[in-house]
Design an enzyme around this catalytic site. Structure first.
Site, PDB file in Angstrom:
ATOM      1  CB  CYS A 176      -0.943   0.000   1.193  1.00 16.34           C
ATOM      2  SG  CYS A 176      -1.995  -1.468   1.265  1.00 16.34           S
ATOM      3  CG  HIS A 326      -3.455   3.063   1.562  1.00 14.97           C
ATOM      4  ND1 HIS A 326      -4.015   2.468   0.455  1.00 14.97           N
ATOM      5  CD2 HIS A 326      -3.446   2.113   2.541  1.00 14.97           C
ATOM      6  CE1 HIS A 326      -4.330   1.220   0.750  1.00 14.97           C
ATOM      7  NE2 HIS A 326      -4.001   0.978   2.006  1.00 14.97           N
ATOM      8  CG  ASN A 356      -6.650  -1.493   1.402  1.00 11.14           C
ATOM      9  OD1 ASN A 356      -5.953  -1.204   0.437  1.00 11.14           O
ATOM     10  ND2 ASN A 356      -6.120  -1.759   2.586  1.00 11.14           N
TER      11      ASN A 356
END
Length: 400
Positions: A176, A326, A356
């Site tokens: 990420c 993020h 996500n």
């Protein structure tokens, strides 16, 4: 703990406000002068080090190129999975998921969908926005932890774009945090390598590594791709002001998808190896995550990293037009915004629609914000990625 917050020479901590040909560079790799002009000075002597003799010394090197973000694009799979859909698979419901994460839907690769195709589509849109021909691309950085080839998927992108000049393309694996690392890497190639157009793509399909019986993790992840074009420019147009990057291997136990040996089948291993003589085939486990620890990690390190990057850039929170993190959990995003004293109307979030998406989350959200008119040319954005590794990093950028 590793720390890499310098673009060219991270051991030089000197920070100066006025231009001088013998000035050390910021630990971020960027130097700023009063009045808005920018340059980078690379010095071979750090404070506290013994000076080299005149025959060994090297003069400081001024890198007079800047880099700016001039195009973006994104792509998502067609299959949408809602919280209600997941409630048919595991013991959960829409309220339970949305209250804890902010997520309501996610997109999932299915059938013959290809992550590489999504990445190429996002890259094509970025080039079209920037009005740049694929043959003018010098480098493709594919930030992904889920390539469709063990040896990397990046070279397939210029092939799909029809690039005739065979530009270098390679994968960056940092989960990420990958897209932020990709931006910093692109700046390095532009500033120090003379590259003109660098495509930075974040693309992940974590759904392929999700345990769909684990309600603590299967509710979180979606698949997507996002891209930006980083282009060389004059120093006064520079759009990557400062950055801050870190990793901590001790935290790997909280978030991982480790390699494991496959179970052996009969006298021969699954890869044809002789039982007991040669190693058996292996694969990666499903994602394992301690959600509480990852949450604590993020709300602790991310605002501090952004504050460090702002300090290196000579800016404060009041100079930020947008906070773009993020997209992992809305509570994390809200906590960081509160720490930085940024109102919700200056925070970019599309987590509810996509979940996500790992390295794709920042460029995906940026692309939507740019195309909707929310982010405009000249806006300053504080962005940060964080996740598996554990890794985290932030960058202060200007759009356009």
């Amino acid at each position: 703990m590793a720390n890499a917050s310098g673009l060219f020479n991270p051991v030089v901590p000197s920070v100066r406000r006025r231009f001088s040909p013998c000035t050390g560079i910021y630990r971020s790799g960027f130097w700023f002068s009063e009045g808005g002009s920018r340059g980078i000075v690379c010095s071979t002597t750090a404070h506290g080090e013994q000076k080299l003799s005149s025959s060994e010394s090297r003069p400081p090197r001024l890198v007079s190129r800047g880099c700016k973000l001039v195009g973006c694009g994104s792509a998502v799979p067609s299959l949408q999975i809602s919280n209600d859909d997941l409630s048919k698979i595991v013991d959960t419901n829409d309220e339970w998921i949305s209250v804890r994460t902010g997520i309501r839907n996610r997109r999932i690769l299915s059938g013959k969908d290809s992550l590489t195709d999504l990445a190429a589509e996002a890259a094509k849109k970025a080039l079209e926005m920037a009005n740049v021909d694929p043959n003018d691309v010098d480098l493709v950085l594919l930030c992904t932890s889920t390539p469709e080839d063990l040896f990397g998927s990046a070279p397939q992108i210029p092939k799909a774009l029809g690039c005739k000049n065979n530009p270098l393309a390679y994968d960056i694996t940092a989960a990420c945090s990958g897209f932020v690392l990709g931006l910093v890497s692109a700046a390095s190639y532009v500033r120090g390598g003379g590259f003109k157009n660098v495509l930075v793509i974040g693309a992940d399909a974590l759904s392929r590594y999700v345990d769909w019986t684990d309600r603590g993790s299967c509710i979180l992840f979606g698949d997507a791709a996002g891209a930006v074009l980083v282009q060389a420019c004059d120093p006064e147009e520079d759009g990557l002001f400062a950055f801050d990057l870190h990793s901590d291997g001790d935290g790997q136990r909280h978030l991982n998808a480790t390699m494991k040996e496959n179970e052996k089948d009969g006298e021969l291993g699954t890869n044809g190896s002789l039982l007991g003589l040669l190693p058996n085939g292996s694969s990666y486990s499903c994602i394992q995550m301690n959600g509480k620890e990852v949450f604590r990690f993020a709300v602790r390190v991310v605002p501090h990293s952004i504050e460090l990057a702002l300090e290196k850039a000579g800016l404060t929170g009041s100079n930020i037009d947008w906070l773009l993190l993020h997209q992992a959990n809305q509570r994390i995003i809200d906590a960081v915004a509160t720490r930085l004293k940024l109102p919700s109307e200056r925070v970019i979030s599309n987590l509810a629609n996509y979940g996500n998406t790992s390295a794709a989350s920042i460029p995906l959200a940026l692309d939507e914000a740019v195309r909707s008119g929310k982010v405009q040319n000249g806006h300053t954005i504080a962005t940060a990625g964080f996740g598996a590794g554990l890794t985290w990093g932030s960058a202060i950028i200007r759009w356009g």
